[in-house]
Enzyme design. Structure first.
Site, short mmCIF file in Angstrom:
data_model
loop_
_atom_site.label_atom_id
_atom_site.label_comp_id
_atom_site.label_asym_id
_atom_site.label_seq_id
_atom_site.Cartn_x
_atom_site.Cartn_y
_atom_site.Cartn_z
N GLU A 137 42.87 19.31 76.32
CA GLU A 137 44.07 19.01 75.98
C GLU A 137 44.45 17.57 76.25
O GLU A 137 44.59 17.26 77.48
CB GLU A 137 45.36 19.82 76.20
CG GLU A 137 46.49 19.32 75.62
CD GLU A 137 47.91 20.25 75.97
OE1 GLU A 137 48.73 20.06 75.39
OE2 GLU A 137 47.66 20.71 77.19
N ASP A 172 48.42 19.18 70.89
CA ASP A 172 49.76 19.37 71.13
C ASP A 172 50.49 18.22 70.35
O ASP A 172 50.22 17.01 70.70
CB ASP A 172 50.05 19.31 72.72
CG ASP A 172 51.76 19.41 73.04
OD1 ASP A 172 52.53 18.79 72.45
OD2 ASP A 172 51.64 20.47 73.93
N GLN A 198 49.97 23.42 69.60
CA GLN A 198 51.23 23.21 70.35
C GLN A 198 52.31 22.42 69.76
O GLN A 198 52.02 21.69 69.28
CB GLN A 198 50.98 23.10 71.89
CG GLN A 198 50.13 24.28 72.53
CD GLN A 198 50.11 24.23 73.90
OE1 GLN A 198 49.88 22.75 74.39
NE2 GLN A 198 50.05 25.15 74.91
N GLU A 234 55.67 25.46 72.72
CA GLU A 234 55.74 25.26 73.91
C GLU A 234 56.83 23.87 74.32
O GLU A 234 56.30 22.69 74.40
CB GLU A 234 54.26 24.57 74.49
CG GLU A 234 54.28 24.39 76.15
CD GLU A 234 52.96 23.74 76.68
OE1 GLU A 234 52.49 24.09 77.48
OE2 GLU A 234 52.72 22.55 75.99
#
Length: 253
Positions: A137, A172, A198, A234
């Site tokens: 990530e 993300d 996310q 998240e």
């Protein structure tokens, strides 16, 4: 439509960890993430998730002592032994939890030696656990200064170089916005490598509603791409978790 998982390190924090799984299911989440589950016994976590009827979706590697500690070791030259020892521990936890994905954290490093170390460690980990889904990530440098993996093109190059079928991208949306300023374009460029998503709003990393990210369009693009994986919530609730869940009740629109 993708399924939503609650990141229980961020959400429902007014409850003890083992009670957060049931709270997440009552709120409408079907899955759960826990960044660093190592402080609790894996059988207890597995039982709590199973009793609540939620799938354990994601955990990070490595360290249990996260507060103020290193942000991983996978890209740290000279840290190979520590990384591999921690990876094996994470793998044992993931197997006990029936966890779908393990996020392999790079750590703070820079330069060609760090890149070589990261590639070598990822190749080792992918071969070590061919049955596991491993993720990398990109994390924006504002939130985590010095973190080695700080760009999506960089992540794509590393994934392609490792060339392992069980390595993919953790996308993300908050970090994509902070890094690129254009979540939609970033998604379109990298969707083929994405194994897990996310979400959090920007600015503030609060609920994925309003703000600078067009989540309605983002979710339309995600659906159109054929992505059928999980979307992990998240984010840091602006007030309480329950008070901010309108976005989930509206189906992530």
């Amino acid at each position: 439509m993708a399924r939503f998982a609650a990141n229980l390190t961020f959400l429902f924090t007014e409850l003890p960890m083992l009670e957060r799984f049931a709270a997440a299911r009552r709120a409408g989440f079907e899955g759960a993430e826990v960044l660093f589950p190592y402080d609790l016994a894996a059988p207890e976590l597995a039982s709590a998730a199973q009793a609540a009827g939620v799938e354990f979706v994601l955990m990070n590697t490595p360290p249990p002592n996260w507060a103020g500690g290193p942000r991983g070791f996978a890209a740290i030259p000279g840290g190979e032994e520590r990384f591999r020892r921690d990876f094996d521990r994470a793998l044992r936890f993931a197997q006990a939890l029936r966890c779908r994905h393990i996020h392999v954290m790079a750590g703070r490093a820079e330069g060609e030696a760090a890149r070589r170390t990261f590639v070598e460690n990822l190749r080792w980990a992918c071969a070590r656990a061919p049955h596991a889904s491993l993720l990398v990530e990109p994390i924006n440098p504002g939130d985590m200064p010095g973190y080695f993996l700080a760009g999506f093109d960089q992540a794509a190059e590393l994934i392609d170089e490792v060339a392992a079928s069980n390595l993919g991208l953790q996308f993300d949306a908050y970090h994509a916005h902070q890094i690129t300023g254009d979540v939609i374009a970033c998604w379109d460029r990298h969707a083929a490598r994405v194994r897990h998503i996310q979400i959090a709003g920007a600015p503030g990393r609060h609920e994925p509603k309003g703000g600078e990210i067009n989540f309605a369009e983002f979710f339309r693009r995600v659906d159109a791409s054929g992505y059928r994986g999980w979307v992990g919530a998240e984010y840091m609730p602006a007030t309480t978790t329950e008070a901010g869940l309108r976005w989930l009740r509206e189906g992530g629109a």
